[in-house]
Motif scaffolding. Sequence first.
Motif, PDB file in Angstrom:
ATOM      1  N   UNK A  60       0.826  -1.202   0.000  1.00 37.05           N
ATOM      2  CA  UNK A  60       0.000   0.000   0.000  1.00 37.05           C
ATOM      3  C   UNK A  60       0.866   1.259   0.000  1.00 37.05           C
ATOM      4  N   UNK A  61       1.875   1.277   0.840  1.00 36.88           N
ATOM      5  CA  UNK A  61       2.756   2.442   0.906  1.00 36.88           C
ATOM      6  C   UNK A  61       3.477   2.670  -0.415  1.00 36.88           C
ATOM      7  N   UNK A  62       3.884   1.598  -1.054  1.00 36.41           N
ATOM      8  CA  UNK A  62       4.592   1.694  -2.328  1.00 36.41           C
ATOM      9  C   UNK A  62       3.701   2.300  -3.409  1.00 36.41           C
ATOM     10  N   UNK A  63       2.474   1.854  -3.467  1.00 37.00           N
ATOM     11  CA  UNK A  63       1.528   2.377  -4.462  1.00 37.00           C
ATOM     12  C   UNK A  63       1.111   3.807  -4.112  1.00 37.00           C
ATOM     13  N   UNK A  64       0.874   4.062  -2.843  1.00 34.92           N
ATOM     14  CA  UNK A  64       0.476   5.409  -2.431  1.00 34.92           C
ATOM     15  C   UNK A  64       1.561   6.446  -2.708  1.00 34.92           C
ATOM     16  N   UNK A  65       2.821   6.033  -2.697  1.00 32.40           N
ATOM     17  CA  UNK A  65       3.919   6.963  -2.982  1.00 32.40           C
ATOM     18  C   UNK A  65       3.849   7.500  -4.412  1.00 32.40           C
ATOM     19  N   UNK A  66       3.137   6.814  -5.267  1.00 35.69           N
ATOM     20  CA  UNK A  66       2.978   7.256  -6.658  1.00 35.69           C
ATOM     21  C   UNK A  66       1.887   8.319  -6.821  1.00 35.69           C
ATOM     22  N   UNK A  67       0.991   8.430  -5.873  1.00 36.39           N
ATOM     23  CA  UNK A  67      -0.183   9.294  -6.029  1.00 36.39           C
ATOM     24  C   UNK A  67       0.174  10.750  -6.311  1.00 36.39           C
ATOM     25  N   UNK A  68       1.054  11.328  -5.521  1.00 36.45           N
ATOM     26  CA  UNK A  68       1.382  12.746  -5.683  1.00 36.45           C
ATOM     27  C   UNK A  68       2.060  13.028  -7.019  1.00 36.45           C
ATOM     28  N   UNK A  69       3.134  12.313  -7.377  1.00 36.08           N
ATOM     29  CA  UNK A  69       3.739  12.623  -8.677  1.00 36.08           C
ATOM     30  C   UNK A  69       2.815  12.328  -9.860  1.00 36.08           C
ATOM     31  N   UNK A  70       1.987  11.294  -9.773  1.00 35.41           N
ATOM     32  CA  UNK A  70       1.046  11.011 -10.865  1.00 35.41           C
ATOM     33  C   UNK A  70       0.050  12.159 -11.014  1.00 35.41           C
ATOM     34  N   UNK A  71      -0.373  12.723  -9.889  1.00 35.13           N
ATOM     35  CA  UNK A  71      -1.347  13.815  -9.952  1.00 35.13           C
ATOM     36  C   UNK A  71      -0.777  15.067 -10.629  1.00 35.13           C
ATOM     37  N   UNK A  72       0.536  15.143 -10.772  1.00 38.90           N
ATOM     38  CA  UNK A  72       1.173  16.310 -11.367  1.00 38.90           C
ATOM     39  C   UNK A  72       1.416  16.174 -12.879  1.00 38.90           C
ATOM     40  N   UNK A  73       1.164  14.990 -13.448  1.00 40.96           N
ATOM     41  CA  UNK A  73       1.453  14.759 -14.863  1.00 40.96           C
ATOM     42  C   UNK A  73       0.635  15.667 -15.773  1.00 40.96           C
ATOM     43  N   UNK A  74      -0.659  15.766 -15.538  1.00 41.66           N
ATOM     44  CA  UNK A  74      -1.509  16.580 -16.415  1.00 41.66           C
ATOM     45  C   UNK A  74      -1.047  18.024 -16.447  1.00 41.66           C
ATOM     46  N   UNK A  75      -0.704  18.560 -15.293  1.00 42.45           N
ATOM     47  CA  UNK A  75      -0.243  19.954 -15.246  1.00 42.45           C
ATOM     48  C   UNK A  75       1.077  20.125 -15.989  1.00 42.45           C
ATOM     49  N   UNK A  76       1.955  19.142 -15.864  1.00 38.52           N
ATOM     50  CA  UNK A  76       3.245  19.213 -16.556  1.00 38.52           C
ATOM     51  C   UNK A  76       3.056  19.178 -18.069  1.00 38.52           C
ATOM     52  N   UNK A  77       2.135  18.373 -18.541  1.00 40.24           N
ATOM     53  CA  UNK A  77       1.890  18.247 -19.978  1.00 40.24           C
ATOM     54  C   UNK A  77       1.170  19.492 -20.515  1.00 40.24           C
ATOM     55  N   UNK A  78       0.269  20.043 -19.717  1.00 38.27           N
ATOM     56  CA  UNK A  78      -0.526  21.184 -20.160  1.00 38.27           C
ATOM     57  C   UNK A  78       0.291  22.453 -20.322  1.00 38.27           C
ATOM     58  N   UNK A  79       1.380  22.554 -19.624  1.00 35.53           N
ATOM     59  CA  UNK A  79       2.172  23.801 -19.681  1.00 35.53           C
ATOM     60  C   UNK A  79       3.047  23.836 -20.861  1.00 35.53           C
TER      61      UNK A  79
END
Length: 79
Positions: A60-79
């Motif tokens: 669970x901790x391993x998968x949860x560690x991905x949540x924050x950086x994954x949530x930033x992908x759309x913003x990175x692509x949109x800019x």
Amino acid sequence: MAHGPARPQNLAQAQDRDPQLVATLDTQFQQAHTTLNRYATGDTWKLHNQLTAADLKTLSDSINALAEPISQIAAAIAH
């Protein structure tokens, strides 16, 4: 049953705009796959009921560690 992480194609776009984010994602995905591979048995995975509470927390901790950086992908692509 060791598998390496499959790299999502939209990371190529993010790489140009936010290479640090992509490096973080690469690291986190590799760590998640390393953790998952601990529970591989032959060509399959251990069942949920074969794992301890500590095993489940580690996964669970391993998968949860991905949540924050994954949530930033759309913003990175949109800019």
